[in-house]
Design an enzyme around this catalytic site. Structure first.
Site, PDB file in Angstrom:
ATOM      1  N   ASP A  34       0.839  -1.191   0.000  1.00 46.55           N
ATOM      2  CA  ASP A  34       0.000   0.000   0.000  1.00 46.55           C
ATOM      3  C   ASP A  34       0.880   1.249   0.000  1.00 46.55           C
ATOM      4  O   ASP A  34       1.791   1.371   0.821  1.00 46.55           O
ATOM      5  CB  ASP A  34      -0.906  -0.037   1.239  1.00 46.55           C
ATOM      6  CG  ASP A  34      -2.059   0.937   1.122  1.00 46.55           C
ATOM      7  OD1 ASP A  34      -2.479   1.228  -0.003  1.00 46.55           O
ATOM      8  OD2 ASP A  34      -2.535   1.394   2.182  1.00 46.55           O
ATOM      9  N   HIS A  86      -3.171  14.416   0.775  1.00 43.34           N
ATOM     10  CA  HIS A  86      -3.434  13.554   1.935  1.00 43.34           C
ATOM     11  C   HIS A  86      -2.326  13.729   2.981  1.00 43.34           C
ATOM     12  O   HIS A  86      -2.599  13.926   4.165  1.00 43.34           O
ATOM     13  CB  HIS A  86      -3.521  12.090   1.482  1.00 43.34           C
ATOM     14  CG  HIS A  86      -3.643  11.103   2.596  1.00 43.34           C
ATOM     15  ND1 HIS A  86      -4.764  10.994   3.379  1.00 43.34           N
ATOM     16  CD2 HIS A  86      -2.774  10.161   3.060  1.00 43.34           C
ATOM     17  CE1 HIS A  86      -4.584  10.033   4.279  1.00 43.34           C
ATOM     18  NE2 HIS A  86      -3.390   9.512   4.120  1.00 43.34           N
ATOM     19  N   ASP A 100      -9.205   0.896   1.907  1.00 41.96           N
ATOM     20  CA  ASP A 100      -8.191   0.507   2.889  1.00 41.96           C
ATOM     21  C   ASP A 100      -8.731   0.868   4.285  1.00 41.96           C
ATOM     22  O   ASP A 100      -8.267   1.813   4.920  1.00 41.96           O
ATOM     23  CB  ASP A 100      -6.892   1.247   2.581  1.00 41.96           C
ATOM     24  CG  ASP A 100      -5.746   0.791   3.463  1.00 41.96           C
ATOM     25  OD1 ASP A 100      -5.723  -0.383   3.839  1.00 41.96           O
ATOM     26  OD2 ASP A 100      -4.878   1.628   3.777  1.00 41.96           O
ATOM     27  N   LYS A 138      -4.452  -1.897   9.827  1.00 46.94           N
ATOM     28  CA  LYS A 138      -4.701  -2.058   8.389  1.00 46.94           C
ATOM     29  C   LYS A 138      -4.980  -3.497   7.978  1.00 46.94           C
ATOM     30  O   LYS A 138      -5.037  -3.767   6.774  1.00 46.94           O
ATOM     31  CB  LYS A 138      -3.478  -1.553   7.607  1.00 46.94           C
ATOM     32  CG  LYS A 138      -3.171  -0.074   7.811  1.00 46.94           C
ATOM     33  CD  LYS A 138      -4.132   0.842   7.087  1.00 46.94           C
ATOM     34  CE  LYS A 138      -3.607   2.278   7.089  1.00 46.94           C
ATOM     35  NZ  LYS A 138      -4.417   3.135   6.215  1.00 46.94           N
TER      36      LYS A 138
END
Lengths: 425, 425
Positions: free
Chosen positions: A127, A134, A232, A252
């Site tokens: 990822d 962001h 996610d 995660k």
């Protein structure tokens, strides 16, 4: 790299009537690949066309599709063959479904009757964190002078994430238990109080490179089989506490949802746009002329919420995020090349996440952690949300749009948050 | 959890003479499982016994071992059956190989003629950082007042690592290219100048839990199939630069070497010792009476180096690290339980790394980053090493030792560092 060809011709129509309806996600110019099953028949490969699925296994059995890889119960074999195979398949399928070809309704399955599966067993999932906005937005809170990770402008920052917990759209997510520290230093263990989504682009890998054989910017574009939507799911209280210095772990690995239809790199050829300008320029191993001119993708992505009360009221999902993938600081090709710089073997069926696709506009904040910086979201019915609540459904959509091309859709990536279980005694 | 039984009886001997030799890694009390092939016959399951391998596929075909899972070309099926199956297999194999049983030399393959393989396809690989001394020693340099990661004493800090690059002992590692920033802010791309080893314990997972079903301290011990040696090859210059905030990525996906023989949890029952004392005590979900009394394992682990010049001189490998796994702040059971706290589905064939097994003694520094804090290592022939050089071989060994038990060995985990390739033009 993919070329624009007859399969992208805006004039091409299908004998599947619903594929010609304006605004459909799945016109004949799209032809995304997925794995579906029906009552009484197990998982098999298919192509979305309008509101139907072309059964590729049946089409192969009928002698209409040559590649036997499509007769497998997963797209893994096709991904393993590399991009030339998927390009050839696209040409065959486009011809088969085109207006003027012999209609083959016996090869169609109504989408409404099918259950979708993961396109393939996810081998490895990495990822990235490729959005400037962001990082900057969340980083400013931590360190106003240095909001970005130190390496952000030099490489696409990433971490290895969890493959086993990747699930297809539609499977619900259970609010997880976890540990964190309160501000007074006391410890807490219990269900998370800060469940979030992250609106990301999924990148599916084609072909293998041997361990020790680097991936370069020349080879990277052809290692991309296709794209999808990826949620996610993030457990912010757990994540904040556990991260230093090794990065996210239990924050995660609760679940990662992906949309079932893979929009192939070929289908997206008309939507390639110049990469975002980088300052400073990337080092040569992360730079190419092709990437500068074609590395971006003009895909609009949205995230919406549907709360239990909204559902009861018959309300439409409320859009929380409306963003553009083309604004990402790092392109998908640079992610793939960087990942393979050290000779790491990327395998067919590997999954990359782009990281949260946030843009500079306030409406383009692609997770609740960013949206919440200006306070909880107030929904049209007066409900408010700082984090996702039990029963809330998060719905992602994506659409590639470019002048002179038929717009194509990504379908949906949906997931409901289920309540936490009672912790086992 | 495993019980001490007749298979651990120090008086038990084997009809395989080499298994009775003092100091062998593989006496009949050990019986580790692995996958091997020979000239003309593909990968199959076996048990190490002295300097021989018991061919489990042949033993199954001869009707001497009941479980058909051992006839697979991998240990994955057996791992999937859970711990009861491996305990039953151990009892059968121990009886078959015991002095007094009918000798079956036709089922043996000399270890010297076999090639070892990965025990199973690694589904997911998670790497922990469970040694207090490793963290404290390296952390002091960064922040003398707060050398430990904030959560270190509350949970076993970990990250998802890369499954595809796990390799069996003996495969060499290619010096990777990577990017980092010089102190003056200028950027560098080229072969790493700081290749390191990390001496770790491998933990192989048995059985599956469904996504959303947490692993608890009650269930965790029985999710451990067995143990091995693991070299978490580390690229320090790349790692330092890329880590904040998402953790290691390319610094850890060049290669991870594991020893081929899995020492089962059953074999290690006599070597269970109390867990290290924790201050503060762990939260209840990471604590159990069994873990406090039996969670540790008395395994001595060493790392040695053999440089090209040493090899030419006929010198023995030089021991760089001599450490005890029992000193780890977090036990294997707590790693497994923590990993599954959030309902993350751990799968049979998943691999955990314990993190660098460093102890408080200067000789127990288990990577060159720690050893180098007091300057480069000087080898007996006058060579010195700050980092691993091309052609150097790193050799791990492990040995479980306890009063009243026959000591058992882990075999070796070896790997040579090959020179970097020329970067593709």
């Amino acid at each position: 790299m993919a070329q624009r060809d007859a399969t992208h011709d805006p004039a091409r129509r299908s004998w599947v009537a619903s594929a010609n309806a304006p605004g459909t996600d799945f016109p004949i110019q799209n032809l995304p690949l997925g794995v579906f099953s029906t009552h009484g028949a197990g998982p098999r490969c298919g192509v979305a066309i309008g509101d139907q699925i072309l059964d590729l296994t049946a089409a192969h059995a009928a002698g209409l599709i040559g590649n036997a890889a499509v007769a497998e119960p997963s797209l893994g074999a096709l991904m393993g063959q590399g991009r030339a195979a998927s390009a050839a398949l696209r040409a065959e399928v486009s011809a088969l479904l085109s207006e003027g070809a012999t209609p083959r309704p016996e090869l169609l399955v109504p989408m409404a009757t099918a259950r979708m599966h993961l396109p393939t067993t996810v081998r490895n999932f990495s990822d990235f964190m490729a959005s400037y906005d962001h990082c900057a937005r969340l980083g400013v809170k931590r360190d106003p002078k240095n909001p970005l990770p130190p390496a952000f402008r030099q490489l696409p920052v990433a971490y290895h994430s969890r493959a086993s917990s990747v699930r297809v759209s539609g499977e619900s997510v259970i609010r997880p238990h976890g540990q964190w520290q309160h501000q007074d230093g006391s410890m807490h263990f219990g269900p998370t109080e800060a469940m979030d989504y992250e609106l990301e682009m999924a990148v599916w890998i084609a072909g293998d490179n041997a361990l020790g054989e680097p991936v370069t910017m020349a080879s990277a574009p052809d290692r991309i089989f296709g794209y999808g939507l990826l949620n996610d799911w993030s457990v912010r209280d757990v994540q904040r506490w556990e991260m230093p210095p090794l990065g996210p772990f239990l924050g995660k690995s609760v679940s990662t949802s992906v949309s079932p239809w893979i929009i192939t790199a070929e289908a997206l050829a008309p939507f390639e746009v110049p990469a975002a300008v980088q300052d400073p320029p990337a080092l040569p191993y992360l730079d190419s002329a092709w990437n500068r001119s074609h590395g971006g993708l003009a895909v609009r992505m949205t995230a919406a919420i549907l709360t239990p009360r909204m559902r009861a009221e018959g309300a439409a999902p409320f859009i929380l995020t409306d963003t553009q993938f083309a604004a990402m600081y790092w392109t998908a090709a640079t992610m793939v090349a960087h990942h393979g710089t050290n000779g790491c073997n990327l395998l067919a069926g590997d999954l990359l996440g782009s990281g949260t696709v946030s843009g500079s506009e306030e409406t383009a904040r692609a997770c609740l952690a960013e949206i919440g910086l200006t306070g909880p979201v107030v929904l049209p019915n007066g409900e408010s949300r700082k984090w996702i609540q039990d029963g809330d459904e998060i719905i992602f959509r994506g659409r590639a749009e470019a002048p002179g091309a038929v717009s194509i859709g990504f379908g949906e990536c949906r997931g409901v948050l289920d309540p936490a279980i009672a912790w086992p005694a």
